[in-house]
Design a protein around this motif. Sequence first.
Motif, PDB file in Angstrom:
ATOM      1  N   LEU A   1     -38.663-119.461  -6.256  1.00  0.00           N
ATOM      2  CA  LEU A   1     -39.749-118.514  -6.451  1.00  0.00           C
ATOM      3  C   LEU A   1     -40.328-118.688  -7.848  1.00  0.00           C
ATOM      4  O   LEU A   1     -39.673-119.211  -8.756  1.00  0.00           O
TER       5      LEU A   1
ATOM      6  N   ARG B   1     -40.916-122.055   0.483  1.00  0.00           N
ATOM      7  CA  ARG B   1     -39.917-122.183   1.533  1.00  0.00           C
ATOM      8  C   ARG B   1     -40.076-123.496   2.269  1.00  0.00           C
ATOM      9  O   ARG B   1     -41.154-124.105   2.274  1.00  0.00           O
TER      10      ARG B   1
ATOM     11  N   ALA C   1     -42.632-114.850   1.130  1.00  0.00           N
ATOM     12  CA  ALA C   1     -42.158-116.028   1.864  1.00  0.00           C
ATOM     13  C   ALA C   1     -42.777-116.132   3.250  1.00  0.00           C
ATOM     14  O   ALA C   1     -42.537-117.103   3.972  1.00  0.00           O
TER      15      ALA C   1
ATOM     16  N   GLU D   1     -39.595-120.307 -13.091  1.00  0.00           N
ATOM     17  CA  GLU D   1     -39.360-120.792 -11.734  1.00  0.00           C
ATOM     18  C   GLU D   1     -37.860-120.772 -11.483  1.00  0.00           C
ATOM     19  O   GLU D   1     -37.092-121.357 -12.253  1.00  0.00           O
TER      20      GLU D   1
ATOM     21  N   ASP E   1     -32.945-109.857  -1.764  1.00  0.00           N
ATOM     22  CA  ASP E   1     -34.146-109.044  -1.961  1.00  0.00           C
ATOM     23  C   ASP E   1     -33.731-107.587  -2.102  1.00  0.00           C
ATOM     24  O   ASP E   1     -33.472-106.892  -1.126  1.00  0.00           O
TER      25      ASP E   1
ATOM     26  N   VAL F   1     -39.749-110.399  -1.779  1.00  0.00           N
ATOM     27  CA  VAL F   1     -39.422-111.810  -1.551  1.00  0.00           C
ATOM     28  C   VAL F   1     -39.738-112.192  -0.110  1.00  0.00           C
ATOM     29  O   VAL F   1     -40.370-113.220   0.156  1.00  0.00           O
TER      30      VAL F   1
ATOM     31  N   ILE G   1     -43.025-111.416  -9.451  1.00  0.00           N
ATOM     32  CA  ILE G   1     -42.973-112.549  -8.532  1.00  0.00           C
ATOM     33  C   ILE G   1     -44.378-112.861  -8.031  1.00  0.00           C
ATOM     34  O   ILE G   1     -45.060-111.989  -7.480  1.00  0.00           O
TER      35      ILE G   1
ATOM     36  N   ILE H   1     -35.683-120.416   1.858  1.00  0.00           N
ATOM     37  CA  ILE H   1     -36.409-120.292   0.601  1.00  0.00           C
ATOM     38  C   ILE H   1     -35.823-121.296  -0.387  1.00  0.00           C
ATOM     39  O   ILE H   1     -34.598-121.408  -0.516  1.00  0.00           O
TER      40      ILE H   1
ATOM     41  N   SER I   1     -45.135-116.112  -6.275  1.00  0.00           N
ATOM     42  CA  SER I   1     -45.101-116.910  -5.043  1.00  0.00           C
ATOM     43  C   SER I   1     -43.668-117.288  -4.722  1.00  0.00           C
ATOM     44  O   SER I   1     -42.790-117.299  -5.593  1.00  0.00           O
ATOM     45  N   VAL I   2     -43.445-117.579  -3.445  1.00  0.00           N
ATOM     46  CA  VAL I   2     -42.148-118.011  -2.955  1.00  0.00           C
ATOM     47  C   VAL I   2     -42.354-119.285  -2.150  1.00  0.00           C
ATOM     48  O   VAL I   2     -43.199-119.321  -1.243  1.00  0.00           O
TER      49      VAL I   2
END
Length: 439
Positions: free
Chosen positions: A150, A142, A179, A160, A168, A175, A137, A147, A139-140
Amino acid sequence: MIEPRRIELVAEPPQARAVSADVCVVGAGAAGVSAAIEASRLGLHVCLLDALPEIGGQSVNGLIGTFCGFYSTGSAPYQLTYGFADDMLCELQHRNALAHRPGRNSLVALYDETELAAVYAQSLRKAGVDVILGAVIQSVSRSVDRIERLLAHTRYGAVEVAAQTFIDASGDAVVAGLAGARLQVADVPVYGTSMFAIEGVGQPVPPRAEIIARLSERAEGYGLRRKDGFVFAFPGRDICLVNLNHYQTPLNAVAMTARGLDARGDIDRALRFLAEEFPAAFSKARVRSVGQPGVRQTRGVVGRRTLRTADVREGVRPDDAIARSAWPIEFHGSEEGVYWEEFPAGHLTWIPLSCMVAADLRNLIAAGRCVDAEPFALAAIRVIGPCMAMGAAAAAAAKLGQGDLHAVDPAAVQAIVADNLARADPAPCRRNALEQSRH
């Protein structure tokens, strides 16, 4: 036969693959696999991601070898966790890959990690879960308190994932951290262990108490810091699993990689201790395999509630309890040893849904060792049995919440996971009867 030809291609930047799901689960260990399968059984479209190229997290790749927290305490232990967890136990027994032994005023189950990986994979495929391994992962995204998606990177390009609900089960609250949610950590070090398997073992294997007594006297002479631990033989397999070291587990890629590279030094010292102190059993033993560095606690979400150590000790059952455990407080807070706090027969720890639901994000729920709990409290619930029960509860909450976990009625979740709160089949007699019925 037409001879194949070599074809030249012009390299192009890989395009991100877009995946849409009802639920995105991050972490394919015991909690994550349980969450993914239970959510799919509830009719949800599930995408499961893990950074490792293999399924199973620590339960497979850490060579843990023991299922803890599945049974109650006392002279007649009963099973505490059902659903997919129960199916898994039955299937492992059918494969002759499960055995039981007494442990900590209860039962622990010994399992074959290669067969466990096969059961996980088979069950995920049967449930129709979209599994993406080797997905780190990055980036997340929001929007306010939700959210949206990701972004993960694999060796084959980016993926994606957009979803209504995110679970999580990463163990490290990956995550939640990406976020920008609040996180919590222990204020003291919590030590991990590198498990390893040895073969060529003579019989009988010395009892745990004898090994600990000798460690207490002579560990320093072998360069060993930990002065307790265990070595146990797996029935029907010519191996022993060894748990004799402690190390810090920083959230730092360079330091943790170094830990993995240095693990063999600790292992060689432990094997030398065993061979010289117990030559009848271990003089001809050799390392067969080494697990990935095992981690017990790093960081967790800040939930809508914290599971307190006092609640664990007193057996408090909160109104939103969704799982139970009878495992003692097993806190690895020093290099030298483990703090054990065992409970009397019949004692249960009850896990609240609110310690799993992120306070800052309406569609994020944790399962496994990154829930919100005080360090001693987490030490009583972070083992595989209650982690799988938390995965089932996270799946139920995802089904009911439809993207807003803060609005979920705990009673409705409890109705879905009712077996994990009240069912009490004798263990392991029921599975023995089931096994006999299959022949």
